[in-house]
Design an enzyme around this catalytic site. Structure first.
Site, PDB file in Angstrom:
ATOM      1  N   ASP A   1       0.841  -1.322   0.123  1.00  0.00           N
ATOM      2  CA  ASP A   1       0.574  -0.268  -0.304  1.00  0.00           C
ATOM      3  C   ASP A   1       1.132   1.516  -0.134  1.00  0.00           C
ATOM      4  O   ASP A   1       1.164   1.214   1.424  1.00  0.00           O
ATOM      5  CB  ASP A   1      -0.529   0.244   1.066  1.00  0.00           C
ATOM      6  CG  ASP A   1      -1.871   0.776   0.965  1.00  0.00           C
ATOM      7  OD1 ASP A   1      -2.346   1.751   0.254  1.00  0.00           O
ATOM      8  OD2 ASP A   1      -2.257   1.156   2.674  1.00  0.00           O
TER       9      ASP A   1
ATOM     10  N   GLU B   1      -1.265  -1.174  -4.456  1.00  0.00           N
ATOM     11  CA  GLU B   1      -2.568  -0.793  -5.257  1.00  0.00           C
ATOM     12  C   GLU B   1      -2.236   0.510  -6.045  1.00  0.00           C
ATOM     13  O   GLU B   1      -0.993   1.046  -5.862  1.00  0.00           O
ATOM     14  CB  GLU B   1      -2.978   0.323  -3.591  1.00  0.00           C
ATOM     15  CG  GLU B   1      -4.079   1.062  -4.334  1.00  0.00           C
ATOM     16  CD  GLU B   1      -4.390   1.573  -2.590  1.00  0.00           C
ATOM     17  OE1 GLU B   1      -5.305   0.687  -1.996  1.00  0.00           O
ATOM     18  OE2 GLU B   1      -4.421   1.862  -2.086  1.00  0.00           O
TER      19      GLU B   1
ATOM     20  N   ASP C   1      -2.935   0.427   7.435  1.00  0.00           N
ATOM     21  CA  ASP C   1      -2.125   0.527   6.382  1.00  0.00           C
ATOM     22  C   ASP C   1      -1.639  -0.882   5.902  1.00  0.00           C
ATOM     23  O   ASP C   1      -1.754  -1.459   4.939  1.00  0.00           O
ATOM     24  CB  ASP C   1      -0.556   0.941   6.186  1.00  0.00           C
ATOM     25  CG  ASP C   1      -1.492   2.957   6.596  1.00  0.00           C
ATOM     26  OD1 ASP C   1      -1.434   3.498   4.799  1.00  0.00           O
ATOM     27  OD2 ASP C   1      -0.867   3.586   7.881  1.00  0.00           O
TER      28      ASP C   1
END
EC number: 3.1.21.10
Length: 157
Positions: free
Chosen positions: A7, A67, A139
């Site tokens: 992420d 991501e 996260d």
């Protein structure tokens, strides 16, 4: 097979590492790479570079899931894109195949709705990995969800 989910961010890069053994998922590690907001941006990017290299060397993932970043009107947009570039460069330098997923795709795959809440995503990660606790910080849970999305796409549920 090992997968690392990532992420991206400048202040905090979430990561989650999962191993597949006999078609079963095994949680290995998760956490964040945090950078010092008082440092210059280039120093923070270099810190991400070094710390991600260390993680890759330690866990030796075979594939990665990252991501996707969509442009928002925000002062942090350029910084996040630069951090993502560093992440992609590290993965490419290690010859690790990368798959990219939009946040809504991750939420849909993991929690059943592209508009799932953070809590719903965390609960789905816990269920999918048979964890008795919520991965912290968020996260790292997001990174695990990203990795699980790749595994789902590969037919490993």
């Amino acid at each position: 097979m090992r997968i690392i989910g990532i992420d991206p961010g400048l202040g905090r890069v979430g990561y989650g590492i999962i191993e597949i053994q006999n078609e079963k998922k095994k949680f290995l590690d998760c956490g964040v790479i945090e950078t010092d907001k008082n440092k210059k941006e280039e120093d923070r990017l270099y810190e991400i570079f070094n710390d991600l290299n260390t993680l890759i060397n330690q866990w030796k993932p075979d594939i990665a899931a990252v991501e996707k970043f969509f442009f928002y009107k925000s002062s942090t947009t350029i910084s996040v894109v630069q951090a993502r570039g560093v992440i992609m460069m590290v993965l490419a330098s290690k010859n690790i195949q990368v798959s990219e997923y939009a946040p809504s795709q991750v939420k849909l795959t993991i929690a059943g709705s592209g508009k799932a809440s953070k809590k719903e995503v965390i609960e789905a990660v816990m269920f999918n990995l048979n964890l008795n606790y919520a991965p912290k910080p968020d996260d790292s849970a997001d990174a695990l969800a990203i990795a699980l999305t790749k595994l789902n796409e590969a037919g490993i549920n």
